[in-house]
Design a protein around this motif. Structure first.
Motif, PDB file in Angstrom:
ATOM      1  N   ASN A 282       0.840  -1.189   0.000  1.00 47.49           N
ATOM      2  CA  ASN A 282       0.000   0.000   0.000  1.00 47.49           C
ATOM      3  C   ASN A 282       0.880   1.247   0.000  1.00 47.49           C
ATOM      4  OD1 ASN A 282      -1.913   1.964   0.278  1.00 47.49           O
ATOM      5  ND2 ASN A 282      -2.704   1.253   2.240  1.00 47.49           N
ATOM      6  N   SER A 285       0.032   3.758   2.877  1.00 49.37           N
ATOM      7  CA  SER A 285      -0.139   3.207   4.216  1.00 49.37           C
ATOM      8  C   SER A 285       0.099   4.301   5.254  1.00 49.37           C
ATOM      9  CB  SER A 285       0.850   2.067   4.450  1.00 49.37           C
ATOM     10  OG  SER A 285       2.182   2.568   4.447  1.00 49.37           O
ATOM     11  N   LEU A 286      -0.298   4.022   6.478  1.00 46.18           N
ATOM     12  CA  LEU A 286      -0.127   5.005   7.547  1.00 46.18           C
ATOM     13  C   LEU A 286       1.349   5.386   7.703  1.00 46.18           C
ATOM     14  CD1 LEU A 286      -1.259   6.670   9.878  1.00 46.18           C
ATOM     15  CD2 LEU A 286      -1.031   4.645  11.342  1.00 46.18           C
ATOM     16  N   GLY A 287       2.236   4.394   7.606  1.00 46.06           N
ATOM     17  CA  GLY A 287       3.660   4.670   7.752  1.00 46.06           C
ATOM     18  C   GLY A 287       4.183   5.574   6.654  1.00 46.06           C
ATOM     19  N   VAL A 289       2.440   7.633   4.670  1.00 45.73           N
ATOM     20  CA  VAL A 289       1.831   8.959   4.788  1.00 45.73           C
ATOM     21  C   VAL A 289       2.502   9.749   5.911  1.00 45.73           C
ATOM     22  CG1 VAL A 289      -0.290  10.203   5.379  1.00 45.73           C
ATOM     23  CG2 VAL A 289      -0.374   8.278   3.789  1.00 45.73           C
ATOM     24  N   SER A 290       2.837   9.065   7.003  1.00 49.24           N
ATOM     25  CA  SER A 290       3.500   9.737   8.123  1.00 49.24           C
ATOM     26  C   SER A 290       4.865  10.277   7.702  1.00 49.24           C
ATOM     27  CB  SER A 290       3.654   8.770   9.300  1.00 49.24           C
ATOM     28  OG  SER A 290       2.385   8.342   9.774  1.00 49.24           O
ATOM     29  N   LEU A 389      -3.154  13.736   1.825  1.00 57.10           N
ATOM     30  CA  LEU A 389      -4.297  13.279   2.620  1.00 57.10           C
ATOM     31  C   LEU A 389      -5.471  12.889   1.728  1.00 57.10           C
ATOM     32  CD1 LEU A 389      -4.189  15.814   5.603  1.00 57.10           C
ATOM     33  CD2 LEU A 389      -3.462  13.417   5.585  1.00 57.10           C
ATOM     34  N   SER A 392      -4.644   9.535   0.224  1.00 60.08           N
ATOM     35  CA  SER A 392      -4.739   8.458   1.211  1.00 60.08           C
ATOM     36  C   SER A 392      -6.194   8.109   1.518  1.00 60.08           C
ATOM     37  CB  SER A 392      -4.013   8.846   2.502  1.00 60.08           C
ATOM     38  OG  SER A 392      -4.651   9.938   3.134  1.00 60.08           O
ATOM     39  N   ARG A 393      -7.083   9.114   1.474  1.00 61.86           N
ATOM     40  CA  ARG A 393      -8.495   8.851   1.736  1.00 61.86           C
ATOM     41  C   ARG A 393      -9.149   8.114   0.574  1.00 61.86           C
ATOM     42  NH1 ARG A 393     -11.245  11.935   5.533  1.00 61.86           N
ATOM     43  NH2 ARG A 393     -13.020  10.638   4.884  1.00 61.86           N
ATOM     44  N   LYS A 397      -8.426   0.109   0.162  1.00 59.51           N
ATOM     45  CA  LYS A 397      -7.841  -0.517   1.354  1.00 59.51           C
ATOM     46  C   LYS A 397      -6.806  -1.561   0.997  1.00 59.51           C
ATOM     47  CE  LYS A 397     -10.197   1.918   4.189  1.00 59.51           C
ATOM     48  NZ  LYS A 397      -9.543   2.968   4.976  1.00 59.51           N
TER      49      LYS A 397
END
Length: 401
Positions: A282, A285-287, A289-290, A389, A392-393, A397
């Motif tokens: 992905n 992914s959260l990582g 994007v962070s 953002l 990512s939205r 999934k």
């Protein structure tokens, strides 16, 4: 540990040649940049020469990608390496004869840019075919480590060579450093392609574009790379504005910012090489994007701070996040990519990253002239944050291949 690619004897040989090759490329960039400045003392001409080395990749990259997928990869590697040696040899001969001029330097920069445009899909196709498919992420991490270590030390080596011995010796050293790669190529046996392109050239290019469109992971990687490159990598091309425009530190400040970027990039490359093998699919992914958010915040602070130590720290963070992001994105594409598609797909990835970086540099430079570097960096970082953002939205999934 993500060093498993080094278990392959052929990749170890390739890596040895690549270390010398990448250092040669960085030293040659320093020498050519210095020659451009020494000839004219014009920042504009230096920029023109630099642009000449980049433009062929933007316009010719996809065409070379198709050619690589239809060619013997070892012969293609020999061709690009010999062509680069020829370019440097011509420049060396002109330098020895005292005939280097603005026009000849532009022509040589265009020639080097054209060879580099062809070499990108060659190197991105050859190395993964020397290891097992599951070890491709290790190849990407080690290549990034090699690139960023060279970026940290080779400009300094080139500068010292020019200062102590002159450009002629520096060019001669560059030529010598290209030779190990030629010596090891004949001992490599990359995987053969399952099929060799017999279709028309345009059909092969269209097939590559269709392959990209049908894979959501690749589309997400390309979109994320474009946003990241515009918003973050673009600022790395306009560091003189910050070094001298914000801090009045001139070339010394620029060198320190460049070293900070290189140091951060090297740390990220070591982390990716020494860490566990990446298995994520992905791109948003959260990582990931962070990491992008950290880089965007660092850019905002870099453009607005009046504290030099903080500026250096933010420059290091930009180098670190840029390298982490680049290695992660390339690994995602390369992991499941068929060998007969590597040239076409990876050439598009290079073009997207390079083109977006050039666009970002142009936008932030133009905005800095209109509203100042502080407001420009805040505007670009804010826009990049919103774009990341939104991506990512909207991202699915899962990203099946």
């Amino acid at each position: 540990m993500n060093l498993v690619a080094l278990r392959s004897p052929e990749f170890r040989l390739y890596f040895f040649g690549a270390v010398a090759n990448v250092n040669a490329l960085w030293i040659s960039r320093i020498v050519i940049g210095w020659l451009a400045w020494d000839l004219t003392h014009s920042a504009q001409f230096v920029g023109i020469v630099a642009a000449c080395s980049l433009l062929p990749t933007l316009f010719g990259g996809p065409f070379f990608g198709v050619l690589v997928d239809r060619s013997d990869i070892k012969r293609a590697a020999y061709a690009t390496n010999l062509a680069m040696i020829a370019c440097i040899a011509v420049l060396l001969a002109l330098q020895i004869a005292g005939h280097v001029a603005t026009f000849s330097l532009i022509l040589i920069s265009l020639a080097i840019g054209t060879v580099t445009a062809a070499h990108h899909p060659v190197r991105l196709s050859l190395a993964p075919r020397l290891v097992k498919a599951e070890d491709v992420s290790s190849v990407v991490a080690l290549s990034a480590l090699n690139f960023n270590l060279a970026r940290l030390i080779s400009p300094a080596i080139g500068g010292v060579l020019i200062d102590l011995t002159g450009t002629t010796t520096a060019l001669l050293v560059t030529l010598v450093l290209f030779l190990p790669n030629l010596a090891v190529l004949f001992r490599l046996h990359p995987r053969e392609l399952t099929k060799h392109g017999g279709e028309p050239f345009v059909t092969a290019m269209a097939e590559g574009m269709r392959y990209i469109r049908q894979r959501r992971t690749i589309v997400a990687v390309l979109a994320t790379t474009a946003v990241f490159s515009v918003a973050l990598r673009g600022v790395l091309e306009v560091l003189p504005i910050i070094a001298d425009g914000s801090f009045n530190l001139g070339a010394v400040g620029l060198g320190q910012l460049g070293s900070a970027v290189g140091g951060g990039a090297l740390c990220a490359a070591i982390y990716k090489a020494m860490g566990r093998k990446s298995t994520g699919r992905n791109a948003l992914s959260l990582g990931n994007v962070s990491v992008a958010i950290v880089g965007l915040l660092a850019m905002a602070v870099l453009g607005t701070t009046q504290i030099w130590a903080l500026a250096l720290f933010c420059a290091a963070m930009l180098g670190a996040t840029g390298t982490y992001f680049g290695v992660t994105m390339q690994s995602m594409i390369q992991a499941d990519l068929p060998d007969d598609m590597r040239g076409r797909v990876m050439s598009i990835w290079v073009v997207v990253g390079l083109g977006a970086t050039a666009l970002g540099a142009f936008v932030i430079g133009a905005l800095a002239n209109l509203i100042g570097i502080s407001a420009a960096s805040l505007w670009i970082s804010g826009t990049g944050l919103v774009a990341i953002l939104i991506l990512s939205r909207r991202a699915p999934k899962d990203t099946p291949q």
